[in-house]
Design a protein around this motif. Structure first.
Motif, mmCIF file in Angstrom:
data_model
loop_
_atom_site.group_PDB
_atom_site.id
_atom_site.type_symbol
_atom_site.label_atom_id
_atom_site.label_comp_id
_atom_site.label_asym_id
_atom_site.label_seq_id
_atom_site.Cartn_x
_atom_site.Cartn_y
_atom_site.Cartn_z
ATOM 1 N N UNK A 109 0.882 -1.316 0.160
ATOM 2 C CA UNK A 109 -0.078 0.135 0.167
ATOM 3 C C UNK A 109 0.807 1.279 -0.098
ATOM 4 N N UNK A 110 1.975 1.243 0.572
ATOM 5 C CA UNK A 110 2.712 2.397 0.479
ATOM 6 C C UNK A 110 3.316 2.833 -0.760
ATOM 7 N N UNK A 111 3.565 1.625 -1.518
ATOM 8 C CA UNK A 111 4.012 2.048 -2.859
ATOM 9 C C UNK A 111 2.827 2.553 -3.947
ATOM 10 N N UNK A 112 1.794 1.626 -3.508
ATOM 11 C CA UNK A 112 0.413 2.176 -4.316
ATOM 12 C C UNK A 112 0.089 3.691 -3.978
ATOM 13 N N UNK A 113 -0.241 3.977 -2.741
ATOM 14 C CA UNK A 113 -0.994 5.070 -2.136
ATOM 15 C C UNK A 113 -0.104 5.941 -2.059
ATOM 16 N N UNK A 114 1.241 6.020 -1.958
ATOM 17 C CA UNK A 114 2.000 7.182 -1.730
ATOM 18 C C UNK A 114 3.017 7.479 -3.010
ATOM 19 N N UNK A 115 4.067 6.540 -3.015
ATOM 20 C CA UNK A 115 4.900 6.559 -3.983
ATOM 21 C C UNK A 115 4.245 6.808 -5.618
ATOM 22 N N UNK A 116 3.549 5.782 -5.764
ATOM 23 C CA UNK A 116 3.015 5.790 -7.198
ATOM 24 C C UNK A 116 2.135 7.257 -7.350
ATOM 25 N N UNK A 117 1.484 7.342 -6.655
ATOM 26 C CA UNK A 117 0.411 8.732 -6.488
ATOM 27 C C UNK A 117 1.391 9.880 -6.696
ATOM 28 N N UNK A 118 2.573 10.030 -5.863
ATOM 29 C CA UNK A 118 3.190 11.249 -5.650
ATOM 30 C C UNK A 118 4.080 11.176 -7.015
ATOM 31 N N UNK A 119 4.651 10.288 -7.487
ATOM 32 C CA UNK A 119 5.382 10.304 -8.761
ATOM 33 C C UNK A 119 4.483 10.802 -9.931
ATOM 34 N N UNK A 120 3.278 10.524 -9.904
ATOM 35 C CA UNK A 120 2.067 10.837 -10.885
ATOM 36 C C UNK A 120 1.863 12.404 -10.947
ATOM 37 N N UNK A 121 1.676 12.616 -9.484
ATOM 38 C CA UNK A 121 1.251 14.151 -9.360
ATOM 39 C C UNK A 121 2.496 15.089 -9.687
ATOM 40 N N UNK A 122 3.497 14.557 -9.556
ATOM 41 C CA UNK A 122 4.879 15.479 -9.504
ATOM 42 C C UNK A 122 5.452 15.445 -10.850
ATOM 43 N N UNK A 123 6.229 16.590 -10.824
ATOM 44 C CA UNK A 123 6.929 16.835 -12.217
ATOM 45 C C UNK A 123 8.378 16.339 -12.278
ATOM 46 N N UNK A 124 8.701 15.723 -12.836
ATOM 47 C CA UNK A 124 10.076 15.129 -13.134
ATOM 48 C C UNK A 124 11.041 16.046 -13.480
ATOM 49 N N UNK A 125 11.908 16.296 -12.832
ATOM 50 C CA UNK A 125 13.174 17.344 -13.102
ATOM 51 C C UNK A 125 13.930 16.788 -14.169
ATOM 52 N N UNK A 126 14.228 17.473 -15.224
ATOM 53 C CA UNK A 126 15.024 16.499 -16.375
ATOM 54 C C UNK A 126 16.272 17.724 -16.730
ATOM 55 N N UNK A 127 16.228 18.824 -16.325
ATOM 56 C CA UNK A 127 17.406 19.546 -16.265
ATOM 57 C C UNK A 127 17.895 20.401 -15.017
ATOM 58 N N UNK A 128 19.155 20.677 -14.502
ATOM 59 C CA UNK A 128 19.331 21.119 -13.150
ATOM 60 C C UNK A 128 18.854 22.467 -13.026
ATOM 61 N N UNK A 129 18.933 22.719 -11.739
ATOM 62 C CA UNK A 129 18.536 24.288 -11.409
ATOM 63 C C UNK A 129 19.494 25.132 -11.667
ATOM 64 N N UNK A 130 19.270 26.352 -11.964
ATOM 65 C CA UNK A 130 20.296 27.248 -11.782
ATOM 66 C C UNK A 130 20.667 27.688 -10.252
ATOM 67 N N UNK A 131 21.843 27.493 -9.937
ATOM 68 C CA UNK A 131 22.121 27.732 -8.525
ATOM 69 C C UNK A 131 23.239 28.678 -8.439
ATOM 70 N N UNK A 132 23.264 29.514 -7.459
ATOM 71 C CA UNK A 132 24.470 30.254 -7.220
ATOM 72 C C UNK A 132 25.197 30.137 -6.037
ATOM 73 N N UNK A 133 26.222 30.813 -5.510
ATOM 74 C CA UNK A 133 26.771 30.615 -4.426
ATOM 75 C C UNK A 133 26.094 30.661 -3.002
ATOM 76 N N UNK A 134 25.100 31.384 -3.090
ATOM 77 C CA UNK A 134 24.411 31.305 -1.976
ATOM 78 C C UNK A 134 23.563 29.942 -1.608
ATOM 79 N N UNK A 135 23.059 29.394 -2.651
ATOM 80 C CA UNK A 135 22.435 28.363 -2.532
ATOM 81 C C UNK A 135 23.565 27.255 -2.117
ATOM 82 N N UNK A 136 24.617 27.060 -2.567
ATOM 83 C CA UNK A 136 25.740 26.173 -2.262
ATOM 84 C C UNK A 136 26.137 26.346 -0.757
#
Length: 145
Positions: A109-136
Protein backbone atom coordinates in the motif's frame (compact mmCIF):
# COMPACT_ATOMS: atom_id res chain seq x y z
CA UNK A 1 19.34 -4.19 -5.57
CA UNK A 2 16.22 -3.26 -7.51
CA UNK A 3 14.70 0.07 -6.39
CA UNK A 4 14.90 2.87 -3.84
CA UNK A 5 12.05 5.37 -3.56
CA UNK A 6 12.45 8.23 -1.11
CA UNK A 7 10.25 11.20 -0.28
CA UNK A 8 11.54 13.81 2.13
CA UNK A 9 11.27 17.60 2.42
CA UNK A 10 14.66 18.14 4.04
CA UNK A 11 17.15 15.87 2.27
CA UNK A 12 20.28 17.59 3.56
CA UNK A 13 22.52 14.72 4.68
CA UNK A 14 25.35 14.23 2.18
CA UNK A 15 25.85 10.64 3.36
CA UNK A 16 22.27 9.74 2.42
CA UNK A 17 22.45 11.65 -0.87
CA UNK A 18 25.76 10.01 -1.80
CA UNK A 19 24.34 6.56 -1.01
CA UNK A 20 21.40 7.24 -3.35
CA UNK A 21 23.79 8.22 -6.15
CA UNK A 22 25.95 5.16 -5.49
CA UNK A 23 22.92 2.87 -5.66
CA UNK A 24 21.98 4.41 -9.02
CA UNK A 25 25.52 3.85 -10.33
CA UNK A 26 25.04 0.15 -9.43
CA UNK A 27 21.93 0.07 -11.65
CA UNK A 28 19.28 0.50 -8.97
CA UNK A 29 16.11 2.41 -9.94
CA UNK A 30 16.43 5.39 -7.58
CA UNK A 31 13.66 7.98 -7.41
CA UNK A 32 13.41 10.91 -5.03
CA UNK A 33 10.44 13.20 -4.37
CA UNK A 34 11.29 16.67 -3.09
CA UNK A 35 8.97 19.61 -2.53
CA UNK A 36 8.75 22.12 -5.36
CA UNK A 37 8.70 24.83 -2.68
CA UNK A 38 9.98 24.11 0.80
CA UNK A 39 8.61 25.84 3.87
CA UNK A 40 12.15 27.13 4.44
CA UNK A 41 14.00 29.45 2.04
CA UNK A 42 17.36 27.85 2.81
CA UNK A 43 15.68 24.47 2.33
CA UNK A 44 14.79 25.41 -1.24
CA UNK A 45 18.41 26.28 -1.91
CA UNK A 46 19.68 23.05 -0.41
CA UNK A 47 17.10 20.99 -2.29
CA UNK A 48 18.14 22.63 -5.59
CA UNK A 49 21.79 21.73 -4.99
CA UNK A 50 20.83 18.21 -3.91
CA UNK A 51 18.52 17.71 -6.91
CA UNK A 52 21.30 18.80 -9.28
CA UNK A 53 23.73 16.32 -7.75
CA UNK A 54 21.18 13.52 -7.93
CA UNK A 55 20.19 14.08 -11.57
CA UNK A 56 23.86 14.39 -12.58
CA UNK A 57 24.24 10.90 -11.09
CA UNK A 58 21.23 9.44 -12.90
CA UNK A 59 18.72 9.57 -10.04
CA UNK A 60 15.19 10.46 -11.08
CA UNK A 61 14.07 13.53 -9.13
CA UNK A 62 10.41 14.48 -8.87
CA UNK A 63 9.21 17.89 -7.69
CA UNK A 64 6.06 17.60 -5.64
CA UNK A 65 3.63 20.47 -6.32
CA UNK A 66 4.09 22.66 -3.27
CA UNK A 67 5.27 21.32 0.06
CA UNK A 68 5.38 17.65 0.99
CA UNK A 69 6.09 16.73 4.57
CA UNK A 70 6.34 12.98 3.97
CA UNK A 71 9.33 11.13 5.40
CA UNK A 72 9.33 7.72 3.74
CA UNK A 73 11.65 5.33 1.97
CA UNK A 74 10.91 2.07 0.20
CA UNK A 75 13.83 -0.18 -0.66
CA UNK A 76 13.27 -3.55 -2.34
CA UNK A 77 10.16 -4.33 -0.29
CA UNK A 78 11.41 -2.80 2.97
CA UNK A 79 9.82 0.43 4.17
CA UNK A 80 10.66 3.08 6.74
CA UNK A 81 8.37 6.01 7.49
CA UNK A 82 7.48 8.30 10.33
CA UNK A 83 8.41 11.68 11.73
CA UNK A 84 12.19 11.55 11.14
CA UNK A 85 13.69 13.29 8.17
CA UNK A 86 16.61 11.54 6.53
CA UNK A 87 19.19 13.95 7.94
CA UNK A 88 21.57 14.14 10.89
CA UNK A 89 19.34 16.27 13.08
CA UNK A 90 16.36 13.91 12.89
CA UNK A 91 18.29 10.64 12.86
CA UNK A 92 20.86 11.42 15.55
CA UNK A 93 19.64 14.27 17.76
CA UNK A 94 15.88 14.76 17.76
CA UNK A 95 13.58 12.28 19.39
CA UNK A 96 11.77 11.12 16.27
CA UNK A 97 9.68 8.04 15.68
CA UNK A 98 9.75 5.89 12.57
CA UNK A 99 8.47 2.44 11.80
CA UNK A 100 10.27 -0.01 9.54
CA UNK A 101 8.90 -3.20 8.09
CA UNK A 102 9.15 -5.57 5.19
CA UNK A 103 5.58 -6.80 5.68
CA UNK A 104 3.73 -6.63 2.37
CA UNK A 105 0.68 -5.33 4.29
CA UNK A 106 2.68 -2.10 4.74
CA UNK A 107 5.00 -1.97 1.74
CA UNK A 108 2.52 -2.69 -1.05
CA UNK A 109 0.00 0.00 0.00
CA UNK A 110 2.86 2.44 0.66
CA UNK A 111 4.04 2.03 -2.90
CA UNK A 112 0.55 2.25 -4.41
CA UNK A 113 -0.97 4.96 -2.21
CA UNK A 114 2.06 7.16 -1.65
CA UNK A 115 4.88 6.71 -4.12
CA UNK A 116 2.90 5.86 -7.26
CA UNK A 117 0.47 8.71 -6.52
CA UNK A 118 3.18 11.27 -5.75
CA UNK A 119 5.31 10.30 -8.78
CA UNK A 120 2.23 10.83 -10.94
CA UNK A 121 1.29 14.19 -9.44
CA UNK A 122 4.88 15.49 -9.41
CA UNK A 123 6.95 16.93 -12.24
CA UNK A 124 10.10 14.99 -13.07
CA UNK A 125 13.14 17.25 -13.12
CA UNK A 126 14.97 16.84 -16.42
CA UNK A 127 17.31 19.83 -16.28
CA UNK A 128 19.39 21.09 -13.38
CA UNK A 129 18.38 24.16 -11.44
CA UNK A 130 20.38 27.34 -11.88
CA UNK A 131 22.11 27.69 -8.53
CA UNK A 132 24.36 30.41 -7.20
CA UNK A 133 26.91 30.63 -4.46
CA UNK A 134 24.25 31.40 -1.85
CA UNK A 135 22.47 28.13 -2.68
CA UNK A 136 25.72 26.24 -2.21
CA UNK A 137 26.37 28.00 1.10
CA UNK A 138 22.86 27.11 2.33
CA UNK A 139 23.38 23.48 1.28
CA UNK A 140 26.75 23.33 3.05
CA UNK A 141 25.29 24.76 6.26
CA UNK A 142 22.19 22.54 6.26
CA UNK A 143 24.29 19.43 5.56
CA UNK A 144 25.63 19.85 9.10
CA UNK A 145 22.16 19.26 10.53
Amino acid sequence: RSYVYLENPYLYDNTVVSALAEARRRGVDVRVVLPNRSDRTAGNSSNYVTANYLIRNGVRVFLYPGMTHVKAILVDGWACLGSANFNKLSLRTNHETNIASSAPELTVPLRRRLFDVDFAKSQELTQPFDVGWTDNVAAAILSQF
